[in-house]
Write a protein that holds these residues in place. Structure first.
Motif, PDB file in Angstrom:
ATOM      1  N   GLN A   1      -5.184   4.058   7.633  1.00 40.25           N
ATOM      2  CA  GLN A   1      -6.151   2.714   8.313  1.00 40.25           C
ATOM      3  C   GLN A   1      -5.501   1.483   7.398  1.00 40.25           C
ATOM      4  O   GLN A   1      -5.464   0.394   9.216  1.00 40.25           O
ATOM      5  CB  GLN A   1      -7.210   2.795   6.793  1.00 40.25           C
ATOM      6  N   GLN A   2      -4.923   1.432   6.850  1.00 37.86           N
ATOM      7  CA  GLN A   2      -3.180   0.022   6.946  1.00 37.86           C
ATOM      8  C   GLN A   2      -2.621  -0.048   8.018  1.00 37.86           C
ATOM      9  O   GLN A   2      -2.021  -1.222   8.288  1.00 37.86           O
ATOM     10  CB  GLN A   2      -2.632   0.072   5.370  1.00 37.86           C
ATOM     11  N   LEU A   3      -1.457   1.300   8.643  1.00 34.39           N
ATOM     12  CA  LEU A   3      -0.899   1.094   9.317  1.00 34.39           C
ATOM     13  C   LEU A   3      -1.758   0.586  10.399  1.00 34.39           C
ATOM     14  O   LEU A   3      -1.033  -0.171  11.723  1.00 34.39           O
ATOM     15  CB  LEU A   3      -0.393   2.257   9.332  1.00 34.39           C
ATOM     16  N   ARG A   4      -3.119   0.865  10.329  1.00 35.57           N
ATOM     17  CA  ARG A   4      -4.114   0.791  11.923  1.00 35.57           C
ATOM     18  C   ARG A   4      -3.912  -0.939  11.983  1.00 35.57           C
ATOM     19  O   ARG A   4      -4.064  -1.108  12.836  1.00 35.57           O
ATOM     20  CB  ARG A   4      -5.047   1.433  12.141  1.00 35.57           C
TER      21      ARG A   4
ATOM     22  N   PHE B   1       1.048  -1.541   0.065  1.00 35.80           N
ATOM     23  CA  PHE B   1       0.190   0.058   0.129  1.00 35.80           C
ATOM     24  C   PHE B   1       0.796   1.513  -0.101  1.00 35.80           C
ATOM     25  O   PHE B   1       1.816   1.229  -0.195  1.00 35.80           O
ATOM     26  CB  PHE B   1      -0.799   0.192   1.448  1.00 35.80           C
ATOM     27  N   THR B   2      -0.022   1.979  -0.061  1.00 32.06           N
ATOM     28  CA  THR B   2       1.161   3.290  -0.368  1.00 32.06           C
ATOM     29  C   THR B   2       0.344   4.547   0.602  1.00 32.06           C
ATOM     30  O   THR B   2      -0.548   4.007   1.516  1.00 32.06           O
ATOM     31  CB  THR B   2       0.711   4.476  -1.801  1.00 32.06           C
ATOM     32  N   VAL B   3       2.173   5.169   1.447  1.00 30.83           N
ATOM     33  CA  VAL B   3       1.653   5.726   2.014  1.00 30.83           C
ATOM     34  C   VAL B   3       1.820   7.446   1.650  1.00 30.83           C
ATOM     35  O   VAL B   3       2.827   7.584   1.539  1.00 30.83           O
ATOM     36  CB  VAL B   3       2.772   5.602   3.785  1.00 30.83           C
TER      37      VAL B   3
ATOM     38  N   PRO C   1      -0.291   7.226  13.487  1.00 25.13           N
ATOM     39  CA  PRO C   1       0.680   7.342  13.010  1.00 25.13           C
ATOM     40  C   PRO C   1       0.916   8.443  11.991  1.00 25.13           C
ATOM     41  O   PRO C   1       0.563   9.525  11.849  1.00 25.13           O
ATOM     42  CB  PRO C   1      -0.197   7.037  11.305  1.00 25.13           C
ATOM     43  N   HIS C   2       2.780   9.137  12.220  1.00 27.47           N
ATOM     44  CA  HIS C   2       3.247   9.674  11.779  1.00 27.47           C
ATOM     45  C   HIS C   2       5.055   9.337  11.516  1.00 27.47           C
ATOM     46  O   HIS C   2       5.485   8.419  12.280  1.00 27.47           O
ATOM     47  CB  HIS C   2       3.423  10.812  12.601  1.00 27.47           C
TER      48      HIS C   2
END
Length: 194
Positions: A95-98, A67-69, A123-124
């Protein structure tokens, strides 16, 4: 050993440019080395050597699509009046990171491994830590001017278990284990962590 689970972030021009801008404020800040910038999903802290295999086992069942950030905006924790941590925010990929973090946290807790940061997750990318309030107004002005700056984007293709060794010159990160995204022969819109 001191461990965390995270995602490597490539060194792209806009990010390097932002680091330089922060440095040039004259604020008393310890910048993260460009090659050490990452997204921390879970900070495990000190983990006994005999538990490292359990951490790898917890990670090994993770399944996710690439996925893309998308990174956007400069900010500070806890707030702009007393900044302690300087960060770059993200508008895509949260959302994907969570989901990935939630899966990993559950698997670790099942194995009685309790991360130090299990409660909160925003996320950061941390790019620096404020050491004192010298020239802080320059830094606050810079953050306000770049609150909506477009920084760039990158593809997340793996989640990594890092060993962090603290040295006087800064931390050294070594990869201990890696989970790669599912290869579907092309990018997928179903970016789910199972």
């Amino acid at each position: 050993m001191r461990l965390f689970i995270g995602i490597e972030v490539p060194q792209f021009p806009k990010l390097i440019e932002l680091l330089e801008l922060v440095k040039n404020t004259g604020a008393d800040i310890k910048l993260v080395e460009p090659f050490n910038i990452h997204i921390t999903l879970l900070f495990l802290g000190e983990v006994r050597d005999d538990r490292v295999e359990d951490v790898k086992e917890a990670m090994s069942g993770l399944k996710f699509d690439k996925f893309t950030v998308t990174l956007k905006g400069l900010g500070a924790f806890p707030n702009l009046t007393r900044p302690r941590v300087i960060w770059v925010g993200m508008i895509e990929g949260q959302q994907q990171l969570r989901q990935i973090r939630s899966y990993l946290l559950n698997e670790l807790l099942r194995r009685k491994i309790r991360p130090e940061d299990e409660k909160e997750f925003t996320p950061h990318l941390t790019i620096g830590r404020v050491k004192s309030l010298n020239s802080i107004n320059n830094l606050i002005s810079l953050i306000n001017e770049n609150i909506n700056i477009d920084v760039g984007n990158f593809e997340v293709a793996n989640v990594i278990l890092f060993k962090s060794t603290l040295t006087p010159k800064g931390p050294i990160y070594d990869k201990l284990f890696e989970v790669k995204a599912i290869d579907r022969g092309g990018s997928s819109k179903a970016n789910k962590a199972v």
